[in-house]
Write a protein that holds these residues in place. Structure first.
Motif, PDB file in Angstrom:
ATOM      1  N   ILE A 166     -77.108  89.870 -93.570  1.00  0.00           N
ATOM      2  CA  ILE A 166     -77.210  88.535 -92.518  1.00  0.00           C
ATOM      3  C   ILE A 166     -78.622  88.565 -92.110  1.00  0.00           C
ATOM      4  N   LEU A 167     -79.965  88.136 -92.406  1.00  0.00           N
ATOM      5  CA  LEU A 167     -81.205  88.238 -91.373  1.00  0.00           C
ATOM      6  C   LEU A 167     -80.985  87.221 -90.353  1.00  0.00           C
ATOM      7  N   ASP A 168     -80.859  87.631 -89.262  1.00  0.00           N
ATOM      8  CA  ASP A 168     -80.816  86.898 -88.008  1.00  0.00           C
ATOM      9  C   ASP A 168     -81.897  86.313 -87.505  1.00  0.00           C
ATOM     10  N   GLY A 169     -82.381  84.919 -87.439  1.00  0.00           N
ATOM     11  CA  GLY A 169     -83.543  84.498 -86.817  1.00  0.00           C
ATOM     12  C   GLY A 169     -83.309  83.749 -85.633  1.00  0.00           C
ATOM     13  N   GLY A 170     -82.017  83.629 -85.237  1.00  0.00           N
ATOM     14  CA  GLY A 170     -81.341  82.842 -84.120  1.00  0.00           C
ATOM     15  C   GLY A 170     -80.897  81.410 -84.797  1.00  0.00           C
ATOM     16  N   ALA A 171     -80.957  80.211 -83.931  1.00  0.00           N
ATOM     17  CA  ALA A 171     -80.595  78.963 -84.429  1.00  0.00           C
ATOM     18  C   ALA A 171     -81.609  78.325 -85.148  1.00  0.00           C
ATOM     19  N   CYS A 172     -81.515  77.498 -86.094  1.00  0.00           N
ATOM     20  CA  CYS A 172     -82.564  76.794 -86.791  1.00  0.00           C
ATOM     21  C   CYS A 172     -82.974  75.622 -86.118  1.00  0.00           C
ATOM     22  N   SER A 173     -84.138  75.510 -85.961  1.00  0.00           N
ATOM     23  CA  SER A 173     -84.686  74.488 -85.096  1.00  0.00           C
ATOM     24  C   SER A 173     -84.899  73.114 -85.619  1.00  0.00           C
ATOM     25  N   GLY A 174     -84.928  73.284 -87.176  1.00  0.00           N
ATOM     26  CA  GLY A 174     -84.923  71.950 -87.767  1.00  0.00           C
ATOM     27  C   GLY A 174     -83.354  71.278 -87.887  1.00  0.00           C
ATOM     28  N   GLY A 175     -82.607  72.061 -88.634  1.00  0.00           N
ATOM     29  CA  GLY A 175     -81.326  71.613 -88.489  1.00  0.00           C
ATOM     30  C   GLY A 175     -80.374  70.995 -89.540  1.00  0.00           C
ATOM     31  N   ILE A 176     -81.387  70.153 -90.494  1.00  0.00           N
ATOM     32  CA  ILE A 176     -80.976  69.739 -91.752  1.00  0.00           C
ATOM     33  C   ILE A 176     -81.893  70.284 -92.570  1.00  0.00           C
ATOM     34  N   GLU A 177     -81.290  70.291 -94.021  1.00  0.00           N
ATOM     35  CA  GLU A 177     -81.953  70.816 -95.077  1.00  0.00           C
ATOM     36  C   GLU A 177     -83.433  69.986 -95.441  1.00  0.00           C
ATOM     37  N   SER A 178     -84.238  70.745 -96.235  1.00  0.00           N
ATOM     38  CA  SER A 178     -85.571  70.355 -96.339  1.00  0.00           C
ATOM     39  C   SER A 178     -85.595  68.861 -97.231  1.00  0.00           C
ATOM     40  N   THR A 179     -86.496  68.195 -97.286  1.00  0.00           N
ATOM     41  CA  THR A 179     -86.965  67.138 -97.806  1.00  0.00           C
ATOM     42  C   THR A 179     -87.251  67.653 -99.266  1.00  0.00           C
ATOM     43  N   VAL A 180     -86.534  67.015-100.326  1.00  0.00           N
ATOM     44  CA  VAL A 180     -86.835  67.417-101.560  1.00  0.00           C
ATOM     45  C   VAL A 180     -87.833  66.273-102.432  1.00  0.00           C
TER      46      VAL A 180
END
Ligand code: AMP
Ligand code: MG
Length: 336
Positions: A166-180
């Motif tokens: 797992i490549l750890d980049g910290g907590a996700c700033s956006g938090g919900i999946e991308s707009t498709v």
């Protein structure tokens, strides 16, 4: 198999590259949620992702590329607005669906003649994608139907012993999946709402629709048909105007179990003396906190009681979609 969690450190990308080239799966940070990555050109690697997640075979994957990757061999033309949208929003939380040339594994798009492509802005994702220099399929790194992961620990909780890295980049700033966004027609059409909103896209492309499947119709974005993001505890859901009923529900559960509310800050303030998880006050805050709180809720509560936030529209469209599906209130046209 030992599951390593690596942050930015010497050799971290070499390990990731070697694993991807060997057909393995590597989870990585993006600005939306963590992804479960595999080489999009390899049938075997792509099928491994479906198997690990327990993902339905008709729910296509998004190919992730670094910002300088040339996507022209992967896509079979594009409408005039696509270049403007890329310029305005990429790298960022917008996935664009193009006509496909069929160069990636046939399992990526599950038989559709289109390909969804995303360029994440997370420095961790960019560094990883640049190192492998391949399109990487990366659905959210959670077991199918479970809450999407927004920390490396969440990924570990679902896949410990099942993936090598797992490549750890910290907590996700956006938090919900991308707009498709479907970019195969004359007017771009949102298939899944997210942080890049209809109004933001319309401002660049002139127009933008939101696709809503009619009851019984197979949705254009098959993933939208499933109950999703579900915490592993009982759930109940109320409108802000139904606070009395919600409190009665809480008190009833408290006789034998451990209930907890999940609601926006303003409603938390009205619920003094009750256990609450605070979603925050702004749409962006609610997007960022929702999944982490759903995961916290399932660990700490026997019954999680969601109260619908009052604000609607814009980023809230994406937040509400996830929240309702997490609480089983709305989950597209069929349950799986
Ligand atoms: P996930 O990666 O788990 O966040 O889910 C990816 C989402 O993108 C799902 O809702 C898929 O149905 C959607 N998707 C992926 N590829 C396509 C495509 N070619 N056409 C339409 N929707 C797609
Ligand atoms: Mg997902």
């Amino acid at each position: 198999m030992e599951t390593k969690i690596l942050g930015r450190s010497r050799g971290w990308l070499d390990s990731a590259k070697a694993l991807i080239e060997a057909g393995e799966v590597v989870a990585f940070h993006t600005e939306t949620v963590y992804g479960l990555g595999a080489n999009a050109f390899s049938d075997e690697a792509v099928l491994k992702v479906f198997a690990l997640k327990g993902r339905p075979a008709d729910n296509p994957l998004i190919a992730h590329v670094h910002k300088d990757y040339d996507i022209t061999p992967l896509i079979d033309g594009e409408p005039p607005y696509a270049a403007a949208l890329r310029k305005a929003f990429l790298p960022g939380p917008l996935t664009m669906v193009y006509p496909s040339t069929g160069k990636v594994s046939k399992y990526v798009s599950c038989g559709l003649n289109t390909l969804a492509i995303r360029v994440p802005s997370s420095p961790t994702a960019q560094a990883f994608l640049k190192a492998v220099d391949l399109p990487i399929v990366a659905p959210s790194a959670n077991l199918s139907k479970h809450v999407s992961p927004v920390t490396a620990r969440h990924v570990y909780d679902d896949f410990n012993g099942k993936i090598p890295l797992i490549l750890d980049g910290g907590a996700c700033s956006g938090g919900i999946e991308s707009t498709v966004l479907d970019c195969t027609g004359e007017i771009p059409q949102i298939l899944r709402e997210g942080l890049v909103t209809q109004a933001m896209i319309a401002e660049v492309a002139g127009e933008c629709n939101v696709y809503r499947p009619r009851t019984g119709e197979k949705p254009k974005s098959p993933g939208m048909a499933y109950r999703h993001y579900a915490p592993r505890c009982k759930t109940a859901y109320f409108m802000a105007e139904e606070l009395e009923e919600a409190i009665a529900c809480y008190k009833n559960e408290a006789k034998t179990g451990a209930p907890c509310f999940l609601c926006e800050s303003a409603v938390c303030a009205l619920l003094k003396g009750f256990r609450t998880l605070d979603l925050g006050g702004t749409p962006e805050e609610m997007a960022r906190r929702l999944y982490a709180l759903l995961r916290k809720g399932e660990q700490q509560a026997t019954l999680l009681i969601g109260i619908e936030p009052r604000e609607k529209g814009g980023v809230m469209a994406g937040v509400m979609n996830r929240m309702k599906r997490a609480f089983g209130v709305e989950h597209g046209t069929e349950e799986r």
